[in-house]
Design an enzyme around this catalytic site. Structure first.
Site, PDB file in Angstrom:
ATOM      1  N   HIS A  48      -9.110  -5.711   3.572  1.00  0.00           N
ATOM      2  CA  HIS A  48      -9.561  -4.877   4.427  1.00  0.00           C
ATOM      3  C   HIS A  48     -10.849  -5.563   5.217  1.00  0.00           C
ATOM      4  CE1 HIS A  48      -7.121  -2.804   1.424  1.00  0.00           C
ATOM      5  NE2 HIS A  48      -6.240  -1.741   2.105  1.00  0.00           N
ATOM      6  N   ARG A  86       7.506  -1.078  -2.740  1.00  0.00           N
ATOM      7  CA  ARG A  86       6.251  -0.577  -3.794  1.00  0.00           C
ATOM      8  C   ARG A  86       5.870   0.202  -4.785  1.00  0.00           C
ATOM      9  NH1 ARG A  86       1.669  -2.182  -0.392  1.00  0.00           N
ATOM     10  NH2 ARG A  86       2.162  -3.105   1.686  1.00  0.00           N
ATOM     11  N   THR A 231      -6.890 -15.611  -5.485  1.00  0.00           N
ATOM     12  CA  THR A 231      -7.009 -16.429  -5.803  1.00  0.00           C
ATOM     13  C   THR A 231      -6.353 -16.498  -6.976  1.00  0.00           C
ATOM     14  OG1 THR A 231      -8.199 -14.888  -7.110  1.00  0.00           O
ATOM     15  CG2 THR A 231      -9.729 -15.457  -5.538  1.00  0.00           C
TER      16      THR A 231
END
Length: 408
Positions: A48, A86, A231
């Site tokens: 974002h 989702r 990450t």
């Protein structure tokens, strides 16, 4: 240089419905534009971030952003880029996430005195009569054409629910609603939103007979085309409780050489001329640029004080002295030790540097682990209280990941 010229020069613009008309709009009007954010988590992430930076840049040039929080569309979930449907969130979860977004967005966009607006599409979508929606909106969409959109086409083999099939119609209606109520003429978003955006532009034209515009921005990817912001722990979040300022800083400090200049152009407010003057740098010459990138982005997200702490902690890793207080830290108590020791594999899992002992074992055997700057090559090595200097030790994973362990 106009703001539009700067967007182009920084490489931000990916696609546009009418590039020349959008440029004319930015140059001659104070444009009301919007960017949508579905409230799928309780924090914004680095995906974002680029959109927020663009909103801030355009606002500084005199244009008015609308931050659209998808409290309605999140009830369905955008199928774009997803191999499976989702997770369905409750209205309470969605509203909580939206509140978290509001607090974070205020660091980037000035919502005072109507300079920018924040709206929630649940305010109109959740009140819609379904038959009314089908007659006003559904009539303008061709199923055959929708199935050619990449967001649907990529899902056809695995299965696309009818629930998700409605998402494009709802997002398109958002543009129509914002045009009617707030005079919004432009929708912006990541390049993966192109199909949804052009359908919103088309819906306004069909229903109102008016021309509005859509433009997408370059996705934040590496030179190899992989999405940035992932990450070992998952997404790179803007919430300091989910990704600490130090971890956020270290992510950008350790970007690949081939990506650092592009990240500077896309994400920072460092003058473009200053960035372009560094494009010829290679190897170790890029280290100050990486440090500047990490400092600038951490300052934008977490404030200058946290950025300075992260910078000092990062520099301390490369010297024999320095403050490591802001390094990611795990505390151990006596209950974590057996006869005053803990195995290196258990310690790697405990600190979440590895998800399993098997992966930790492979990393140790490959020479990728060091404790207090001494390489650990034996996976059966036990860490004792004697290894803790002044009550702490530093584990190094690979070349760039450092973690502090404190003995309580």
């Amino acid at each position: 240089m106009t703001v539009f010229e700067e967007l182009k020069r920084r490489g931000l613009i990916a696609q546009a419905t009418h590039l020349d008309k959008i440029e004319e709009l930015f140059n001659n009007e104070k444009v009301t534009f919007y960017v949508g954010f579905d409230a799928t988590a309780d924090s914004l992430h680095v995906g974002h971030f680029l959109q927020l930076v663009v909103m801030s840049r355009l606002q500084k040039a005199g244009h008015r952003p609308i931050a659209l929080l998808g409290t309605g569309t999140t009830m369905i979930g955008d199928p774009t880029g997803k191999s499976d449907m989702r997770k369905m969130l409750t209205p309470e979860e969605i509203n909580h996430n939206a509140e978290c977004f509001k607090r974070q967005m205020s660091r980037f966009v000035d919502f005072e005195d109507g300079k920018a607006l924040m709206v929630q599409n649940g305010d109109w979508l959740l009140k819609f009569n379904y038959m009314e929606f089908l007659r006003e909106v559904g009539i303008h969409f061709s199923v055959n054409k929708m199935l050619t959109a990449e967001c649907f086409k990529s899902r056809m083999e695995r299965g696309l629910s009818f629930l998700e099939f409605n998402y494009m119609l709802l997002q398109s209606y958002d543009f129509l609603h914002l045009y009617r109520t707030l005079g919004c003429k432009l929708e912006l978003g990541g390049d993966d939103q192109w199909s949804n955006i052009i359908n919103g532009v088309d819906l306004v034209r069909r229903v109102e007979g008016e021309e509005v515009y859509g433009m997408t921005f370059t996705l934040l990817t590496t030179r190899e085309g992989k999405k940035m912001g992932k990450t070992e722990k998952g997404a790179l979040w803007l919430d300091p409780e989910k990704t600490s300022p130090y971890e956020f800083f270290q992510y950008w400090r350790n970007v690949n050489d081939g990506d650092v200049i592009n990240c500077m152009k896309l994400l920072t407010f460092v003058p473009i001329e200053e960035i372009e003057a560094k494009e010829h740098l290679t190897g170790s010459e890029l280290n100050p640029v990486k440090e500047q990138l990490a400092f600038e982005l951490t300052k934008m997200v977490h404030g200058e004080e946290e950025a300075q702490k992260a910078l000092e902690a990062s520099r301390a890793l490369f010297t024999s002295k320095g403050n490591t207080d802001d390094m990611p830290t795990t505390e151990l108590g006596d209950g974590d030790l057996t006869d005053g020791t803990i195995g290196i594999l258990d310690l790697m899992v405990k600190t979440k540097l590895c998800p399993s002992k098997g992966e930790a074992r492979r990393l140790v055997q490959q020479g990728g682990v060091a404790v207090n700057d001494e390489k650990v090559s034996d996976p059966t090595r036990n860490i004792s209280k004697d290894d803790f200097k002044d009550g702490s030790l530093i584990i190094k994973k690979g070349k760039k990941v450092y973690h502090k362990v404190v003995l309580r």
